[in-house]
Enzyme design. Structure first.
Site, mmCIF file in Angstrom:
data_model
loop_
_atom_site.group_PDB
_atom_site.id
_atom_site.type_symbol
_atom_site.label_atom_id
_atom_site.label_comp_id
_atom_site.label_asym_id
_atom_site.label_seq_id
_atom_site.Cartn_x
_atom_site.Cartn_y
_atom_site.Cartn_z
ATOM 1 N N HIS A 1 50.744 -24.613 -6.570
ATOM 2 C CA HIS A 1 51.596 -23.570 -7.158
ATOM 3 C C HIS A 1 51.872 -23.832 -8.628
ATOM 4 O O HIS A 1 52.175 -24.948 -9.017
ATOM 5 C CB HIS A 1 52.910 -23.449 -6.374
ATOM 6 C CG HIS A 1 52.691 -22.787 -5.046
ATOM 7 N ND1 HIS A 1 52.051 -23.423 -4.015
ATOM 8 C CD2 HIS A 1 52.945 -21.524 -4.627
ATOM 9 C CE1 HIS A 1 51.937 -22.583 -3.000
ATOM 10 N NE2 HIS A 1 52.462 -21.426 -3.342
ATOM 11 N N SER B 1 50.585 -14.264 -8.669
ATOM 12 C CA SER B 1 51.610 -15.093 -9.316
ATOM 13 C C SER B 1 52.238 -14.377 -10.513
ATOM 14 O O SER B 1 53.445 -14.471 -10.736
ATOM 15 C CB SER B 1 51.021 -16.417 -9.799
ATOM 16 O OG SER B 1 50.816 -17.263 -8.704
ATOM 17 N N GLU C 1 54.662 -11.906 -9.176
ATOM 18 C CA GLU C 1 55.819 -12.564 -8.573
ATOM 19 C C GLU C 1 56.786 -13.054 -9.658
ATOM 20 O O GLU C 1 58.001 -12.873 -9.563
ATOM 21 C CB GLU C 1 55.352 -13.717 -7.675
ATOM 22 C CG GLU C 1 54.722 -13.210 -6.382
ATOM 23 C CD GLU C 1 53.849 -14.202 -5.643
ATOM 24 O OE1 GLU C 1 53.223 -13.799 -4.651
ATOM 25 O OE2 GLU C 1 53.772 -15.378 -6.060
ATOM 26 N N PHE D 1 58.389 -27.266 -8.555
ATOM 27 C CA PHE D 1 59.490 -26.540 -7.904
ATOM 28 C C PHE D 1 58.956 -25.214 -7.388
ATOM 29 O O PHE D 1 58.493 -24.381 -8.173
ATOM 30 C CB PHE D 1 60.590 -26.289 -8.942
ATOM 31 C CG PHE D 1 61.768 -25.511 -8.432
ATOM 32 C CD1 PHE D 1 62.707 -26.113 -7.614
ATOM 33 C CD2 PHE D 1 61.959 -24.190 -8.810
ATOM 34 C CE1 PHE D 1 63.820 -25.401 -7.159
ATOM 35 C CE2 PHE D 1 63.066 -23.476 -8.361
ATOM 36 C CZ PHE D 1 63.998 -24.085 -7.531
HETATM 37 N N1 GUN Z 1 55.901 -21.233 -8.174
HETATM 38 C C1 GUN Z 1 57.185 -21.227 -7.867
HETATM 39 N N2 GUN Z 1 57.536 -20.101 -7.229
HETATM 40 C C2 GUN Z 1 56.448 -19.370 -7.111
HETATM 41 C C3 GUN Z 1 56.161 -18.079 -6.529
HETATM 42 O O1 GUN Z 1 57.003 -17.363 -5.971
HETATM 43 N N3 GUN Z 1 54.898 -17.692 -6.619
HETATM 44 C C4 GUN Z 1 53.945 -18.456 -7.195
HETATM 45 N N4 GUN Z 1 52.731 -17.993 -7.222
HETATM 46 N N5 GUN Z 1 54.171 -19.626 -7.752
HETATM 47 C C5 GUN Z 1 55.412 -20.085 -7.701
#
Ligand code: GUN
Length: 172
Positions: free
Chosen positions: A71, A88, A91, A123
């Site tokens: 992530h 991502s 998001e 995180f």
């Molecule tokens: N890294 C931390 N939170 C998120 C998320 O909700 N989506 C993605 N893709 N990466 C993250």
């Protein structure tokens, strides 16, 4: 967004086709779809979603850590450089993270570094279910936790991210 797919179509896919569709539900981790495919046919959304999560739960700590580490940081280098996956990018934008002041960007970077330094992984919080303030509060609270409990929390958040991505994909 691309046309939604039915479970019937998904159940008819070979492994490669299944991974093409379902792979992106978990960030940079197509192995989860790959290992779950053989359990088809999936009878409903819950059945598929649970099977995917169970693959993660049964995969052992090394693979779970690799998944967490796949992530990107929120407001991290990839986000600022525009090199995130499209999921991502959306998001992070939905949490309001694409519209921060330079002070806020700095704060995210300080917190990302503190978290990475303490736990050895990024995180992860489901950005689509949290706004900027809740995410910053999350950093503060979760930085006090143990590594074991943060691994569990990160996986719970990843399952929320996956559920929303899967709902976007499927018509059922
Ligand atoms: N890294 C931390 N939170 C998120 C998320 O909700 N989506 C993605 N893709 N990466 C993250």
């Amino acid at each position: 967004m691309a046309e939604k797919i039915t479970l019937a179509v998904l159940n008819g896919r070979d492994q490669t086709g299944f991974v093409q569709l379902i792979g992106p539900v978990f960030e940079h981790s197509p192995w989860i779809a790959e290992m779950t495919w053989s359990q088809k046919p999936f009878v409903d959304f819950e059945n598929l979603y649970r099977a995917l999560c169970e693959t993660v739960n049964a995969s052992g700590e090394a693979k779970q850590l690799a998944l967490i580490r796949a992530h990107p940081d929120l407001v991290g280098r990839a986000a600022l450089a525009g090199t995130l996956t499209s999921a991502s990018t959306n998001e992070q934008a939905s949490a309001g993270l694409s519209q921060l002041s330079s002070e806020e960007i700095q704060l995210f970077q300080t917190q990302n570094a503190a978290y990475q330094e303490k736990f050895g992984f990024p995180f992860v919080i489901c950005a689509r279910l949290n706004k900027k303030e809740a995410i910053l509060k999350g950093f503060e609270l979760r930085l006090k936790n143990s590594r074991e409990s943060e691994i569990v929390t990160a996986l719970v958040e990843i399952f929320k991210i996956a559920e929303l991505r899967l709902r976007d994909l499927l018509s059922t």
